[in-house]
Write an enzyme that holds these catalytic residues in place. Structure first.
Site, PDB file in Angstrom:
ATOM      1  CB  CYS A   1       4.019 -30.553  24.886  1.00 22.77           C
ATOM      2  SG  CYS A   1       3.770 -29.064  24.064  1.00 22.77           S
ATOM      3  CB  THR A   2       5.969 -33.160  28.922  1.00 20.49           C
ATOM      4  OG1 THR A   2       7.331 -32.704  28.169  1.00 20.49           O
ATOM      5  CG2 THR A   2       6.620 -34.467  29.556  1.00 20.49           C
TER       6      THR A   2
END
Length: 212
Positions: A45-46
């Site tokens: 996600c980052t």
């Protein structure tokens, strides 16, 4: 709730990193990319949020607003944004919805129990200015999304909304497009496609991309 292409994207009001957010009001007359994340600070996600932040000029050119969602609270999102900006040298210029009560995840069917009973899968929706759902892509939790494909589809949607054309497989902006089978009258074809066309098969008429 099952959402299909052409359905109106459900409206909602929820906390976010920019405060209380009313979705349809926030979207305004823009296209929207709404995409969910299983949890804050997860590595995949980052990278996705950092990539989306760096793509802001491309989204702006297409009148697109990005908005992310995770089931963690807004304070955690803000800490996550600081981490993303520090590690990926970018500015996260879009909101992240704090969906702690799973209200939005439920509206958009983002929780798939066979993947996780509590976290969202990687759902992505493209929503047009009329608030209609134009694209849905669902990735497993372990696989990052292809945002080049998201931009490609938005280009195709915006082009085909403006002109009576369709796009072939692997089409990219600037490639030839297809005259739909619904357009058969030779006079109409001359009027709509003044640049002419190629006809490698009776059912496949390729024409230069119209000017946007």
């Amino acid at each position: 709730m099952t959402l299909r292409l052409g359905d109106t994207a459900p409206d909602f009001e929820q906390d976010s990193t920019i405060g209380r957010l009313k979705f349809h009001e926030w979207a305004g007359d823009s296209w929207v990319v709404l995409f969910s994340h299983p949890a804050d600070f997860t590595p995949v996600c980052t990278t996705e949020l950092g990539l989306t932040a760096k793509l802001k000029p491309e989204f702006d050119k297409r009148n697109v607003k990005a908005i992310a969602l995770s089931v963690d609270p807004a304070d955690a999102h803000k800490d996550w944004i600081r981490d993303i900006e520090e590690t990926q040298q970018t500015v996260v210029g879009f909101p992240i919805i704090a969906d702690a009560d799973r209200k939005v995840a439920t509206l958009y069917d983002m929780i798939h129990p066979e993947q996780s009973a509590t976290a969202t899968v990687r759902s992505l929706f493209v929503i047009d200015p009329a608030k209609k759902i134009r694209l849905q892509i669902t990735y497993p939790m372990s696989t990052g999304r292809n945002f080049d494909e998201v931009l490609r589809v938005i280009d195709a949607l915006q082009l085909t909304d403006k002109h009576t054309v369709a796009t072939p497989g692997n089409w990219k902006d600037g490639d030839d497009v297809i005259i739909p089978l619904t357009v058969q009258d030779p006079e109409v074809i001359k009027q709509k496609y003044p640049k002419g066309y190629n006809a490698p098969r009776p059912y496949l008429r390729l024409t230069p991309q119209p000017n946007k």
